[in-house]
Design an enzyme around this catalytic site. Structure first.
Site, mmCIF file in Angstrom:
data_model
loop_
_atom_site.group_PDB
_atom_site.id
_atom_site.type_symbol
_atom_site.label_atom_id
_atom_site.label_comp_id
_atom_site.label_asym_id
_atom_site.label_seq_id
_atom_site.Cartn_x
_atom_site.Cartn_y
_atom_site.Cartn_z
ATOM 1 N N ASP A 117 0.838 -1.201 0.000
ATOM 2 C CA ASP A 117 0.000 0.000 0.000
ATOM 3 C C ASP A 117 0.867 1.242 0.000
ATOM 4 O O ASP A 117 2.047 1.209 0.384
ATOM 5 C CB ASP A 117 -0.960 -0.001 1.189
ATOM 6 C CG ASP A 117 -0.263 0.091 2.538
ATOM 7 O OD1 ASP A 117 0.780 -0.565 2.716
ATOM 8 O OD2 ASP A 117 -0.768 0.809 3.433
ATOM 9 N N GLU A 153 0.142 -0.883 5.976
ATOM 10 C CA GLU A 153 1.225 -0.266 6.731
ATOM 11 C C GLU A 153 1.060 1.240 6.808
ATOM 12 O O GLU A 153 1.352 1.855 7.850
ATOM 13 C CB GLU A 153 2.576 -0.620 6.091
ATOM 14 C CG GLU A 153 3.785 -0.343 6.979
ATOM 15 C CD GLU A 153 4.272 1.102 6.939
ATOM 16 O OE1 GLU A 153 4.991 1.514 7.874
ATOM 17 O OE2 GLU A 153 3.925 1.829 5.972
#
Length: 459
Positions: free
Chosen positions: A88, A153
């Site tokens: 991500d 994250e």
């Protein structure tokens, strides 16, 4: 020359083009409208892992975005390494500050510009290509490997703790390898042995049920924007010291030896000031900039919104004001203890003339510090020296990788942080980039890492 090294060298340009495909996917984890893009990134990773000849490739659900898992477990008697990374990325805004489109990867002067280039798609890609080099030339790996690539994250990994607890047996390893950090300077490779933790809050202040005319009501009610500004201003004193009662009680002090070691690192305060365009550097009095960045806690306002912010004038008393505040923590601060102290203090500072709400958002991250003399760390140092041609230095970073203390607590094995980023590569900011020389030498270092770890007795 090792066949895997030759494989990397012969495909340097081709690998950059392949990485561009990954970077074109806007896998922004915090925005619901990018859910489909997150899924595209997951599928790209899974397909790439299969093409690399990794096995047991799985897209595994969590409470949020999926985890991608793969392994190769045929090196009998050799250590098992768990490779962690994330697919991500941060939102690209403000878009107008990008020289080229954030999801149209562009190479300029040996640097690859795109959102996620250094944080963390480029560094995940580095490990995939190093594994590919071994598997395509040797048909095997010197060690056993498992890969855990997550998709949250950038929002604090809220689903990962539960996933790791549930999959503890699947993720069992002798060492964890993570590449999501930066070198201290170009040409100075490093191993990161310390991370700060984090807690993050939103403060909402409400005055009236709607915005009011400042001429008709100014002087009759408290302006929430003023009330919030006054609360925020009291969180630090003029020397940059945080005023929350008990905030520094558990802070682990730097020893004289540690302070001398930091002072020897190739770090220039003047260069940092110039690079970031600051009129002057400022922070907690009594510490160097590097000490404040790596080994001292912070409190920062990350955003504020209130009233009319459009072009021109509008004479209005805002009904509401909001601020987002984060605190970076150091060993041995407890995020839960700091969260309670912050909430109590902010509520105490709030005037009774407004309604104030404090909400903790995003996941908590614990601080982490590792020894430098472990055999696994020394194996990584040898690998980096072979890959970059220079012995690495041991550094800390001011950022947070939430999974590190989780893996440390649950797996109880050495964790190695081998980052290839640079301080000026604009992670989380417009014009994020990745130095392609570092990507290449990072791949070579990763190739050597598996050979070096294979010779260590880590079990």
């Amino acid at each position: 020359m090792h066949p895997a090294v030759t494989y990397i060298q012969e495909r340097r340009d081709a690998f950059v083009e392949e990485l561009k495909d990954f970077l074109r996917i806007p896998s922004v984890s915090t925005k619901p409208e990018h859910k489909g893009d997150v899924q595209r990134a997951v599928e790209w990773l899974a397909n790439t892992m299969r093409a690399v000849d990794l096995e047991n490739v799985q897209i595994m659900p969590t409470a949020g975005h999926p985890v991608v898992y793969a392994d190769w477990l045929h090196a009998a008697g050799k250590p098992t390494a768990l490779i962690y990374g994330h697919y991500d990325v941060q939102p690209p805004e403000p878009l107008e500050l990008w020289i080229s489109s954030p999801f149209d990867p562009t190479v300029r002067s040996g640097e690859l510009f795109a959102r996620g280039a250094v944080d963390d798609k480029g560094q995940v890609f580095m490990h995939l290509k190093a594994l590919e080099a071994h598997l395509k030339t040797q048909g095997s790996l010197p060690v056993n490997v498992k890969l855990l690539i997550e998709g949250e994250e950038e929002i604090g990994s809220p689903s990962l703790d539960a996933f790791v607890r549930e999959q503890k047996d699947l993720l069992k390893a002798d060492v964890v390898v993570i590449s999501d950090t930066a070198m201290i300077a170009k040409g100075v490779p490093g191993i990161t042995v310390g991370l700060r933790g984090i807690v993050y809050f939103q403060i909402d202040v409400e005055g009236t049920k709607s915005d009011l005319h400042s001429g008709g009501f100014g002087g009759a009610v408290v302006n929430p924007a003023f009330a919030l500004a006054q609360v925020l201003a009291q969180l630090k004193d003029k020397n940059g010291r945080i005023t929350i009662p008990g905030f520094y009680d558990d802070v682990r002090r730097l020893s004289p030896e540690e302070r001398r070691a930091l002072a020897r690192l190739p770090f220039s305060e003047k260069k940092l000031q110039k690079d970031i365009g600051a009129p002057v550097l400022f922070g907690e009095k009594g510490f160097t900039t590097l000490e404040r960045l790596w080994a001292r806690p912070t409190l920062e306002i990350n955003g504020m919104v209130s009233g009319f912010i459009g072009e021109g004038a509008k004479t209005v008393l805002p009904a509401r004001a909001m601020a987002k505040v984060s605190m970076r923590l150091v060993p041995d601060q407890d995020p839960a203890k700091i969260a309670r102290a912050f909430t109590q203090y902010v509520k105490r500072l709030s005037p009774k003339t407004v309604r104030l709400k404090v909400t903790e958002i995003s996941g908590r991250g614990r601080p982490w510090l590792a020894p430098t003399d472990h055999p696994a760390a020394q194996a990584m140092a040898r690998a980096i020296q072979k890959g970059f041609g220079k012995r690495p230095v041991f550094t800390r970073t001011g950022g947070t990788i939430a999974v590190v203390p989780t893996l440390d607590r649950l797996l109880r094995v050495p964790i190695l942080l081998m980052g290839i980023g640079l301080p000026d590569e604009n992670a989380h900011a417009p014009n994020e980039k990745l130095d392609l020389d570092n990507l290449h030498h990072g791949m070579l270092s990763a190739v050597h890492l598996w050979n070096e770890l294979a010779e260590e007795r880590l079990k």
